[in-house]
Scaffold this active site. Structure first.
Site, mmCIF file in Angstrom:
data_model
loop_
_atom_site.group_PDB
_atom_site.id
_atom_site.type_symbol
_atom_site.label_atom_id
_atom_site.label_comp_id
_atom_site.label_asym_id
_atom_site.label_seq_id
_atom_site.Cartn_x
_atom_site.Cartn_y
_atom_site.Cartn_z
ATOM 1 N N HIS A 82 -6.752 0.235 -2.661
ATOM 2 C CA HIS A 82 -5.714 0.076 -1.641
ATOM 3 C C HIS A 82 -5.431 1.427 -0.990
ATOM 4 O O HIS A 82 -5.256 2.427 -1.676
ATOM 5 C CB HIS A 82 -4.420 -0.451 -2.281
ATOM 6 C CG HIS A 82 -3.325 -0.644 -1.284
ATOM 7 N ND1 HIS A 82 -3.249 -1.765 -0.489
ATOM 8 C CD2 HIS A 82 -2.285 0.138 -0.920
ATOM 9 C CE1 HIS A 82 -2.210 -1.667 0.311
ATOM 10 N NE2 HIS A 82 -1.605 -0.515 0.064
ATOM 11 N N ASP A 161 7.217 -10.949 -1.961
ATOM 12 C CA ASP A 161 6.940 -9.794 -1.105
ATOM 13 C C ASP A 161 7.028 -10.173 0.372
ATOM 14 O O ASP A 161 7.518 -9.389 1.182
ATOM 15 C CB ASP A 161 5.563 -9.194 -1.412
ATOM 16 C CG ASP A 161 5.311 -7.964 -0.547
ATOM 17 O OD1 ASP A 161 6.093 -7.005 -0.657
ATOM 18 O OD2 ASP A 161 4.377 -7.979 0.269
ATOM 19 N N ARG A 168 13.087 -6.071 4.733
ATOM 20 C CA ARG A 168 13.118 -4.590 4.717
ATOM 21 C C ARG A 168 12.829 -4.035 6.107
ATOM 22 O O ARG A 168 13.412 -3.032 6.529
ATOM 23 C CB ARG A 168 12.069 -4.059 3.725
ATOM 24 C CG ARG A 168 12.490 -4.215 2.275
ATOM 25 C CD ARG A 168 11.308 -4.010 1.360
ATOM 26 N NE ARG A 168 10.700 -2.703 1.522
ATOM 27 C CZ ARG A 168 9.424 -2.433 1.253
ATOM 28 N NH1 ARG A 168 8.612 -3.362 0.810
ATOM 29 N NH2 ARG A 168 8.953 -1.211 1.427
ATOM 30 N N SER A 183 5.979 -3.571 -3.865
ATOM 31 C CA SER A 183 5.366 -4.428 -2.847
ATOM 32 C C SER A 183 3.836 -4.341 -2.926
ATOM 33 O O SER A 183 3.136 -5.356 -2.974
ATOM 34 C CB SER A 183 5.877 -3.985 -1.464
ATOM 35 O OG SER A 183 5.081 -4.493 -0.439
ATOM 36 N N LYS A 187 1.218 -7.411 -5.148
ATOM 37 C CA LYS A 187 0.155 -8.160 -4.458
ATOM 38 C C LYS A 187 -1.200 -7.890 -5.108
ATOM 39 O O LYS A 187 -2.003 -8.792 -5.302
ATOM 40 C CB LYS A 187 0.090 -7.745 -2.977
ATOM 41 C CG LYS A 187 1.235 -8.294 -2.154
ATOM 42 C CD LYS A 187 1.021 -8.029 -0.683
ATOM 43 C CE LYS A 187 1.078 -6.575 -0.314
ATOM 44 N NZ LYS A 187 2.218 -6.105 0.402
HETATM 45 N N1 URA Z 1 2.355 -1.687 2.242
HETATM 46 C C1 URA Z 1 2.872 -2.736 1.562
HETATM 47 O O1 URA Z 1 2.161 -3.682 1.232
HETATM 48 N N2 URA Z 1 4.185 -2.721 1.279
HETATM 49 C C2 URA Z 1 5.007 -1.713 1.616
HETATM 50 O O2 URA Z 1 6.177 -1.761 1.313
HETATM 51 C C3 URA Z 1 4.456 -0.638 2.324
HETATM 52 C C4 URA Z 1 3.114 -0.647 2.606
#
Ligand code: URA
Length: 417
Positions: A82, A161, A168, A183, A187
């Site tokens: 990621h 999320d 947010r 977050s 995932k």
């Molecule tokens: N990427 C995400 O998936 N969540 C965040 O809060 C910030 C970047």
């Protein structure tokens, strides 16, 4: 339990219990707590923070808020990567075939681009026919047989999320380390990976503006991995200029092809080799990063990494004739050179400006509904440290738009000498 009490506890700087965090996520996902109350809690978390234990509990509650995938019946360890987002960041598309050609398995869900950052899915969709919507079974089969698959977010994974991120975004609570970390990690972990490599970016084009902040975020995510029994490693890399030379979807795919053919930009190739070496060790294919790096270089040079990319694109329905002959990609009607107005050494190329300008040229979207022009973007001719003479080309704009004067003015200011 009353939700107001949970808000009060965080407002007063207390550590939330597992029961409180469970109550919050479960009831929010079930639409039993209104957005205005959750907004108050998010702001309290933003202001008072969360310790590592609370952040890990929040991550786990989010992870199990929806469907959780099980990839454990695929032989070998499942690796995922990621990047916290950047400009010109096409690393996964190079790294994936590199490590898969060495025997690793990349199982990845990616996102779309928004604002100045590009998205891996959009880049892939610039290849005609490429299908980002594999079923769970198709996804698993492809990871098993090809060694890599990249798909879009499954709407049933991590619904907590989805709701929290949207809230947010409109309550000025995005840039909170525990909220970003939970977050991202919830995932990733819902997908069932065994090992995850994080590339946490800092600089003008990134979420985290300083190296120190990026290190804090990286450590929080590593600790979440430790607490939840996953092997998580992180690199902290700068975004003080776009990665590689190409920004924009089809332009970036062409750069992916070049890099897999050993003709890519040095910074991009190096980052892919470093990341790939870490992931091959995490996947227990090699014992040391030195051995892993050698194997990755060998497979770049002998064409196996490129062949794996062709196999991956073909497996997901993409027209591989574009990969074999990149001149087939549609080219924008207007290709506008930007000439330097001074001589000097390039000190910085503001990634945020380049990303935003690429978006304005048609290469990105301002809102999720916008349609992307796959041929649009920017090709840099110069990078940090390069010598430039007045009148030399700094970069070229690729666009189907006609009025680009204001974009040209902004792009030139992105270069500092
Ligand atoms: N990427 C995400 O998936 N969540 C965040 O809060 C910030 C970047």
């Amino acid at each position: 339990m009353r939700f107001e009490e949970i808000i009060e506890h965080k407002r007063d700087g207390k550590v939330l219990t597992k029961e409180e965090i469970h109550f919050f996520i479960k009831n929010y996902v079930d639409d039993k707590i209104p957005d205005y109350q959750v907004s108050a809690l998010l702001m309290a978390i933003y202001l008072k923070g969360m310790n590592d234990e609370e952040t890990a509990i929040l991550t786990e509650e989010m992870r199990v808020s929806g469907k959780v995938w099980d990839l454990s019946d695929i032989p070998g360890l499942m690796a995922d990567k990621h990047s916290t987002g950047g400009v010109g960041d096409k690393v996964s598309l190079i790294l994936g075939p590199m490590i898969a050609s060495c025997g690793a398995k990349l199982a990845k869900m990616s996102g779309r681009g928004l604002g100045h950052t590009g998205g891996t899915l959009d880049k892939l969709e610039s290849i005609p026919g490429f299908n980002i919507n594999l079923s769970y079974d198709q996804f698993k089969e492809q990871v098993r047989t090809v060694g890599m698959a990249i798909i879009g977010q499954d709407k049933d994974i991590d619904p907590a999320d989805k709701k929290l991120y949207a809230l947010r975004d409109v309550t000025a609570t995005v840039s909170s380390v525990p909220l970003i970390a939970s977050s991202i990690m919830s995932k990733k972990l819902a997908l069932g990976s065994d090992c995850i490599l994080l590339d946490v970016k800092y600089g003008s084009g990134a979420f985290m503006k300083t190296k120190e902040d990026a290190e804090v975020l990286a450590n929080v995510m590593i600790n979440i991995g430790k607490k939840l029994g996953k092997d998580v490693k992180a690199e902290v890399t700068d975004m003080d200029q776009p990665l590689g030379m190409a920004v924009g979807n089809a332009l970036e795919i062409k750069e992916v092809i070049k890099t897999l053919k050993c003709n890519g930009p040095k910074d991009l190739t190096e980052l892919c080799l470093n990341s790939g070496a870490i992931m091959l060790v995490q996947s227990k294919i090699y014992a040391t990063e030195e051995e892993a790096r050698k194997a990755l270089l060998t497979n770049l040079e002998n064409g196996k990494a490129f062949d794996k990319f062709v196999e991956f694109v073909g497996a997901q329905g993409g027209d591989t004739s574009y990969i074999l002959d990149p001149s087939k990609f549609e080219v924008a009607k207007n290709i506008i050179p930007i000439y330097s107005q001074k001589s000097g050494i390039v000190k910085r190329i503001d990634a945020l400006t380049i990303g935003k300008c690429s978006m304005e040229l048609g290469g990105g979207r301002e809102t999720m509904e916008d349609v992307i022009d796959m041929s649009a973007g920017i090709i840099l001719n110069k990078k940090i440290g390069d010598e430039v003479k007045e009148g030399e080309v700094l970069c070229t704009l690729h666009t189907n738009k006609l009025d680009t004067v204001s974009i040209e003015e902004k792009v030139i200011k992105a270069f500092e000498f």
